[in-house]
Write a protein that holds these residues in place. Structure first.
Motif, PDB file in Angstrom:
ATOM      1  N   ILE A   1     -33.358  29.607  -3.976  1.00  0.00           N
ATOM      2  CA  ILE A   1     -32.244  30.537  -4.160  1.00  0.00           C
ATOM      3  C   ILE A   1     -31.133  30.166  -3.183  1.00  0.00           C
ATOM      4  O   ILE A   1     -31.393  29.759  -2.050  1.00  0.00           O
ATOM      5  CB  ILE A   1     -32.685  32.005  -3.965  1.00  0.00           C
ATOM      6  CG1 ILE A   1     -33.328  32.218  -2.582  1.00  0.00           C
ATOM      7  CG2 ILE A   1     -33.640  32.437  -5.069  1.00  0.00           C
ATOM      8  CD1 ILE A   1     -33.690  33.666  -2.307  1.00  0.00           C
ATOM      9  N   PHE A   2     -29.898  30.284  -3.659  1.00  0.00           N
ATOM     10  CA  PHE A   2     -28.738  29.902  -2.866  1.00  0.00           C
ATOM     11  C   PHE A   2     -27.764  31.066  -2.825  1.00  0.00           C
ATOM     12  O   PHE A   2     -27.500  31.702  -3.849  1.00  0.00           O
ATOM     13  CB  PHE A   2     -28.058  28.676  -3.474  1.00  0.00           C
ATOM     14  CG  PHE A   2     -28.970  27.494  -3.617  1.00  0.00           C
ATOM     15  CD1 PHE A   2     -29.167  26.607  -2.585  1.00  0.00           C
ATOM     16  CD2 PHE A   2     -29.666  27.278  -4.812  1.00  0.00           C
ATOM     17  CE1 PHE A   2     -30.015  25.525  -2.713  1.00  0.00           C
ATOM     18  CE2 PHE A   2     -30.523  26.207  -4.952  1.00  0.00           C
ATOM     19  CZ  PHE A   2     -30.700  25.325  -3.896  1.00  0.00           C
ATOM     20  N   PRO A   3     -27.205  31.380  -1.652  1.00  0.00           N
ATOM     21  CA  PRO A   3     -26.237  32.483  -1.559  1.00  0.00           C
ATOM     22  C   PRO A   3     -25.010  32.210  -2.407  1.00  0.00           C
ATOM     23  O   PRO A   3     -24.496  31.082  -2.455  1.00  0.00           O
ATOM     24  CB  PRO A   3     -25.876  32.510  -0.062  1.00  0.00           C
ATOM     25  CG  PRO A   3     -26.960  31.753   0.621  1.00  0.00           C
ATOM     26  CD  PRO A   3     -27.450  30.750  -0.357  1.00  0.00           C
ATOM     27  N   ARG A   4     -24.582  33.212  -3.121  1.00  0.00           N
ATOM     28  CA  ARG A   4     -23.350  33.086  -3.898  1.00  0.00           C
ATOM     29  C   ARG A   4     -22.153  33.341  -3.002  1.00  0.00           C
ATOM     30  O   ARG A   4     -22.269  33.841  -1.901  1.00  0.00           O
ATOM     31  CB  ARG A   4     -23.367  34.089  -5.054  1.00  0.00           C
ATOM     32  CG  ARG A   4     -24.525  33.875  -6.019  1.00  0.00           C
ATOM     33  CD  ARG A   4     -24.577  34.997  -7.027  1.00  0.00           C
ATOM     34  NE  ARG A   4     -25.741  34.863  -7.913  1.00  0.00           N
ATOM     35  CZ  ARG A   4     -26.101  35.768  -8.801  1.00  0.00           C
ATOM     36  NH1 ARG A   4     -25.418  36.914  -8.896  1.00  0.00           N
ATOM     37  NH2 ARG A   4     -27.153  35.572  -9.575  1.00  0.00           N
ATOM     38  N   ASN A   5     -20.986  33.015  -3.528  1.00  0.00           N
ATOM     39  CA  ASN A   5     -19.759  33.271  -2.774  1.00  0.00           C
ATOM     40  C   ASN A   5     -19.641  34.758  -2.474  1.00  0.00           C
ATOM     41  O   ASN A   5     -19.820  35.593  -3.356  1.00  0.00           O
ATOM     42  CB  ASN A   5     -18.533  32.821  -3.588  1.00  0.00           C
ATOM     43  CG  ASN A   5     -18.481  31.312  -3.712  1.00  0.00           C
ATOM     44  OD1 ASN A   5     -19.024  30.603  -2.871  1.00  0.00           O
ATOM     45  ND2 ASN A   5     -17.832  30.812  -4.757  1.00  0.00           N
ATOM     46  N   GLY A   6     -19.356  35.033  -1.232  1.00  0.00           N
ATOM     47  CA  GLY A   6     -19.219  36.435  -0.823  1.00  0.00           C
ATOM     48  C   GLY A   6     -20.497  37.033  -0.288  1.00  0.00           C
ATOM     49  O   GLY A   6     -20.468  38.074   0.378  1.00  0.00           O
ATOM     50  N   GLU A   7     -21.657  36.390  -0.569  1.00  0.00           N
ATOM     51  CA  GLU A   7     -22.920  36.898  -0.043  1.00  0.00           C
ATOM     52  C   GLU A   7     -23.136  36.414   1.386  1.00  0.00           C
ATOM     53  O   GLU A   7     -22.541  35.427   1.822  1.00  0.00           O
ATOM     54  CB  GLU A   7     -24.094  36.439  -0.922  1.00  0.00           C
ATOM     55  CG  GLU A   7     -24.112  37.079  -2.290  1.00  0.00           C
ATOM     56  CD  GLU A   7     -25.332  36.652  -3.099  1.00  0.00           C
ATOM     57  OE1 GLU A   7     -25.658  37.342  -4.065  1.00  0.00           O
ATOM     58  OE2 GLU A   7     -25.954  35.625  -2.742  1.00  0.00           O
ATOM     59  N   SER A   8     -23.996  37.105   2.087  1.00  0.00           N
ATOM     60  CA  SER A   8     -24.284  36.748   3.473  1.00  0.00           C
ATOM     61  C   SER A   8     -24.870  35.341   3.550  1.00  0.00           C
ATOM     62  O   SER A   8     -25.748  34.963   2.767  1.00  0.00           O
ATOM     63  CB  SER A   8     -25.282  37.750   4.066  1.00  0.00           C
ATOM     64  OG  SER A   8     -25.714  37.296   5.320  1.00  0.00           O
ATOM     65  N   GLN A   9     -24.368  34.566   4.488  1.00  0.00           N
ATOM     66  CA  GLN A   9     -24.854  33.199   4.701  1.00  0.00           C
ATOM     67  C   GLN A   9     -25.817  33.114   5.885  1.00  0.00           C
ATOM     68  O   GLN A   9     -26.113  32.036   6.364  1.00  0.00           O
ATOM     69  CB  GLN A   9     -23.654  32.279   4.967  1.00  0.00           C
ATOM     70  CG  GLN A   9     -22.640  32.219   3.839  1.00  0.00           C
ATOM     71  CD  GLN A   9     -23.149  31.443   2.645  1.00  0.00           C
ATOM     72  OE1 GLN A   9     -23.839  30.437   2.801  1.00  0.00           O
ATOM     73  NE2 GLN A   9     -22.828  31.901   1.452  1.00  0.00           N
ATOM     74  N   THR A  10     -26.286  34.281   6.354  1.00  0.00           N
ATOM     75  CA  THR A  10     -27.075  34.315   7.589  1.00  0.00           C
ATOM     76  C   THR A  10     -28.282  33.390   7.514  1.00  0.00           C
ATOM     77  O   THR A  10     -28.547  32.595   8.420  1.00  0.00           O
ATOM     78  CB  THR A  10     -27.546  35.747   7.881  1.00  0.00           C
ATOM     79  OG1 THR A  10     -26.408  36.585   7.974  1.00  0.00           O
ATOM     80  CG2 THR A  10     -28.312  35.785   9.187  1.00  0.00           C
TER      81      THR A  10
END
Length: 1013
Positions: free
Chosen positions: A336-345
């Motif tokens: 799973i990869f963070p989408r734009n705007g989602e937390s990149q923590t």
């Protein structure tokens, strides 16, 4: 499930040992109170467990309480690029204030843990023994290597990866952490190196799951798909017990959620069952990885995965590899990869979709992963520093204790002044920087504790105070509070053991400013920072109180004052005794609980504990448990007083095997009794045929003790390190007076030379030390260390005052031999007494101290022949060589005689040694006090200049020389009925009558046929 009293005894034995090893909470006082009414508590707990509808799973008072321990702290803007010029203060507190403030706070993370009741700890261990072990048995031992239960060895014909039968005798529930973890890491690096040397390109990945224990829903244990998948069928009673345990987890999690928020699922950290359950949830992941990827290496230490793949593709970055891995492991895992705007923590992650664990959230997050793409020499160059880092740590762990001379060197050795960036360059895992720093400090702390154990406090106070200053300066900082909090109680315990009360008060007082700083500059994700910090401080305070009780002597008033300060600074809620009488009683309870700094077994063997044991249980089945039988056999064989039996029945540190053989050598004559003692008191396995045997002497001959050597270590020319060590008259006199000289300078000298011996090239097989050289308080630990590194020891011990007759002294040699007779590598220790003093020794002891040499005990062996592997040798202590009967007794029976000696008249003794080499016709190995010299290796060689293979004298420092004993050629020569006298022969002819005394076990040429009448 109907539980018996015998099952409860076994579960309590294991629960207590696990609680002792737990660094999260203080359990000692709880167990001390429990054992004061042990029979009544067991009866009550049995009734509770065996109820038709028990209410314990929903009773939080029965289960325990929630607390927190510091986990990590992240300063603000840590991950953001810094555009300013680097500027850092050497003062950790000043540097912290530059980065953090009340407006720009650091994020502190606390780990919620359970402060379980004794009853709940016992139930947890009981579930593992009755049900949990069935789950553990289904895991392949090749792939799941952490949190594995103690088991007997599997049958030789069993398939690879098969788990052996559960070991219910061992006090330990789980296998040791450090052994399994070291193998897991080293095996992965070895696989990487092998693939690269063969010319393959490899991808190696290390990763672990986010907040693993707290994200597991234990209901998977009863999921039908899971049980079918692992091939496990549970009885109705086993299902009921498991359901009750799961329900108790839910009760604890509800309290956790109410008090500090977070998920209502999870396993209670600090509970024995939790470690096993966390391990078995990933069983399908193991099978999927192995079957889908066909890795060069795959193993996991609980949730720490180490994967090595032979792979020809080049991945653009870690995210690309993670995507590929998700495709290969689908549907069990998904990238799973963070989408734009989602937390990149956390970055990209690998989510596990285990069909039986849909209530769990299992994520391998990107920030906790390391991926290496390696090929050719460059790949080997990357592995090298990591392997060297591991090798150095392993070597330091096995070395004898050494403390640097200055604070700065201590800080460097403990990695307290090494940046995380420096460590990360070589680290195998993302977590390794913190792990290495903790490990470095833990090794330094362990060496300090060894000095506490071994030395007179006054002899090393300046060095110890430097360590205190180091701890005060580097550990009482915001970062260190989260990284090193587990070690704070041990530091206070050291200060207490050495009666350094001012330093203890200063260290505890230092927390006042630290905690104020944390409150001003930190926050926590759950918005419960103050509560979590308060719980953590209470836990640290209680562990400090326990550490003081473990270590304090008779300073109850000063202990009370320190407790007041601990509560005032850290937590007023901390439990523990308050009055001096309560403190004194609690200290005594710690000893009888086997929870004090020195083990109960140590006190019992020295006969320094006088406490009436409680009545043994009336239940016949309980009285027949192996530990009870083992206690009685050992007590009788060692001639010891009646023990406080709960301390041996439920030990936190079982009696070492070395103490068993040293104190009760008669057990060596009876393999069945020795096996009963070793398995009953230690819970370790012994094969039916150990190869160990002791035969009684003929009327004019010695005992014969056969000690198997470790496979692969048998040599035809064993090497011996002959030491030249100085022992002063003052040191000799102090031991004779019963107050041995345990100084730092002497400790360092002995540790240094023994470390040099085991590091010698070529490496010796044996080392010999002079008579009255080794203080008894250090002997067992020192011998154990060098045995673990491949060297056996023959050493003269300092005098020991007889426990019953103070006017008698024991002069003994310690014979410590490497062996694997119990089925694993260990050492066999024997104390061989000096049977008659030398005439000057007799006179000095009488005139100067009013003492005499004690006669040998009835249990001691009479000048035995040691058959160590194929090598036969005997030991005589100094003047015993002057007795012609002793030399006659060994004639034809030994390849060598070892002689620890303290001898001023070296010229007269030289004649005896030269004569003994010829009339015993054996190698003579003697180590004399360096003040007089003439330590040597003498052989019955034909050519004069070859007779003294080693001979040393003089010098200002202690040293050693290594020589070899060519005993096989000696035996070939001696096996002739008439000694050959050709020009090429190596040895002088043996004495007349020698063939009649020549031991058949040493013969290399068959005996000539006897004439028939």
């Amino acid at each position: 499930m109907k539980i018996s009293l015998e099952q409860l005894y076994t579960a309590y034995r294991k629960a207590k040992k696990e609680a002792f090893q737990d660094t999260n909470c203080a359990h000692g006082l709880k167990f001390a109170k429990y054992e004061q009414r042990l029979a009544a508590n067991f009866a009550r707990l049995l009734k509770t467990i065996n109820q038709t509808q028990p209410d314990w799973p929903t009773d939080i008072n029965f289960i325990g309480a929630l607390t927190c321990i510091p986990k990590s702290v992240t300063p603000p803007d840590t991950d953001k690029p810094v555009a300013t010029i680097h500027c850092q203060s050497s003062d950790p507190e000043e540097q912290w204030k530059r980065r953090c403030s009340s407006r720009n706070r650091a994020t502190a993370d606390f780990r919620p843990v359970i402060d379980a009741s004794v009853d709940y700890l016992v139930i947890s261990a009981l579930w593992v023994l009755e049900v949990g072990h069935l789950y553990d048995e289904k895991l392949d031992t090749r792939y799941a290597v952490g949190n594995r239960l103690r088991r007997w060895r599997p049958k030789p014909e069993a398939p690879a990866g098969t788990a052996g039968r559960l070991n219910t005798l061992s006090p330990d529930l789980f296998q040791p952490y450090f052994v399994a973890y070291g193998r897991w890491r080293s095996a992965g690096l070895k696989a990487m190196r092998t693939e690269l040397k063969e010319g393959h390109r490899v991808v190696a990945v290390t990763m672990d799951l986010k907040r693993f224990y707290h994200q597991i829903d234990a209901n998977f244990l009863l999921h039908e798909d899971y049980l079918a998948q692992i091939g496990l069928t549970l009885t109705k009673e086993q299902r009921t017990f498991t359901r009750q345990l799961i329900e108790s987890f839910a009760t604890f999690n509800r309290v956790l959620h109410e008090q500090i928020g977070g998920s209502a699922r999870g396993l209670p950290v600090g509970l024995p069952a939790s470690g096993l359950i966390a391990n078995v949830v990933l069983s399908q992941f193991d099978r999927h990885v192995v079957s889908r990827l066909n890795p060069s290496y795959y193993a996991r230490y609980v949730d720490d995965v180490f994967l090595v793949l032979r792979h020809s593709d080049e991945f653009a970055d870690g995210a690309a590899f993670l995507g590929w891995l998700g495709e290969q492991l689908s549907p069990v895992a998904t990238a799973i990869f963070p989408r734009n705007g989602e937390s990149q923590t956390d970055g990209p992650a690998l989510k596990l979709n285990l069909p039986y664990a849909d209530g769990s959230e299992l994520l391998f997050v990107g920030k906790k992963q390391k991926i290496f793409q390696l090929e050719g020499p460059h790949g080997l160059d990357l592995i090298g520093p990591i392997e060297e880092q591991i090798r150095q740590q392993t070597s330091e762990h096995r070395d004898l204790p050494h403390l640097p001379d200055t604070e700065s060197r201590m800080a460097h050795r403990a990695l307290l002044v090494t940046s995380d960036a420096t460590l990360n360059a070589d680290a195998l895992r993302k977590a390794d920087a913190v792990t290495l720093r903790r490990s470095g400090f833990a090794m330094l702390l362990g060496d300090v504790e060894a000095h506490v154990r071994d030395l007179d406090a006054a002899s090393w106070s300046p060095l110890r105070h430097q360590f205190y200053d180091l701890a005060h300066r580097h550990l009482l900082t915001p970062n260190a509070f989260f990284d090193y909090s587990r070690y704070f109680p041990r530091i206070v315990g050291i200060m207490t053991a050495c009666s350094d009360w001012d330093h203890a008060r200063r260290f505890v007082g230092g927390f006042r400013a630290l905690l104020a700083c944390l409150r001003k500059t930190c926050k926590s994700p759950n918005n419960q920072f103050k509560r979590c910090l308060r719980e953590a401080c209470t836990t640290i305070a209680e562990r400090m109180i326990e550490a003081v009780l473990q270590s304090a002597r008779n300073d109850s008033r000063k202990v009370r004052e320190l407790f007041k300060q601990i509560r005032k600074v850290l937590s007023l809620d901390a439990k523990g005794p308050t009055g001096t009488k309560q403190i004194s009683e609690a200290r005594e309870q710690m000893v009888l609980l086997d929870w004090a700094r020195f083990t109960y077994a140590t006190h019992w063997l020295k006969e320094t504990v006088d406490a009436d044991p409680p009545a043994k249980p009336k239940d016949f089945q309980v009285r027949e448990l192996p530990p009870f039988r083992a206690m009685q056999i050992f007590q009788d064989a060692a001639k010891l007083p009646k023990p406080y039996w709960p301390a041996l029945m439920f030990p936190t540190r079982p009696i070492p095997l070395r103490e068993i053989t040293a104190r009760a050598p008669s057990l060596l004559e009876d393999g069945e009794s020795l096996s009963a003692v070793v398995s009953g008191l230690r819970g370790t396995w012994m094969p039916e045929q150990t190869g160990l045997s002791l035969t009684s002497p003929a009327p004019d001959g010695p005992h014969k003790l056969v000690v198997p050597k470790i496979a692969g270590s048998v040599k035809s020319k064993p090497r011996v390190a002959i030491t030249s060590i100085e022992v002063s008259d003052d040191e000799w006199a102090a031991a004779a007076e019963g107050t041995p000289s345990l100084t730092l300078e002497r400790y360092r000298r002995l540790n240094s030379i023994l470390d040099a011996v085991v590091a010698g090239r070529p490496k010796p097989d044996y080392v010999i030390l002079p008579e009255c050289c080794l203080p008894r308080q250090w002997a067992m630990q020192m011998a154990g260390k060098i045995l673990a590194r491949g060297v056996s020891l023959i050493a003269g011990l300092e005098y020991r005052v007889d426990s019953k007759k103070p006017d008698l002294l024991h002069n003994e040699a310690l014979v410590a031999l490497r062996t694997d007779f119990p089925g694993y590598q260990t050492g066999l220790f024997l104390l061989q007494p000096k049977r008659q003093p030398a005439w000057p020794e007799l006179q000095h002891l009488d005139s100067d101290f009013g003492k005499a040499l004690a006669p040998p005990s009835a249990t001691s062996l009479f000048h035995p022949v040691y058959q160590h592997g194929g090598f036969h040798f005997g030991v005589l202590i100094c003047s015993e060589l002057t007795d012609i009967q002793n030399r006659r007794r060994f004639q034809g029976k030994v390849d060598a005689l070892f002689i620890p000696e303290w001898n001023q008249d070296i010229e007269s003794f030289a004649t005896l040694v030269e004569s003994a080499a010829l009339d015993v016709h054996a190698y003579i190995v003697q180590a004399n006090n360096r003040r007089y010299g003439d330590s040597r290796l003498r052989a019955p060689m034909k050519i004069h200049h070859q007779r003294d293979w080693v001979r040393v004298k003089g010098g200002l420092n202690d040293y050693f020389v290594i020589g070899a004993i060519d005993y096989m050629n000696l035996r070939r020569f001696q096996s002739h009925a008439i000694p050959p006298t050709g020009a090429g022969e190596l040895f002088k002819p043996f004495p007349i009558g020698f063939p009649d005394r020549f031991a058949a076990a040493r013969r290399t040429i068959p005996s000539p046929p006897q004439p028939t009448s």
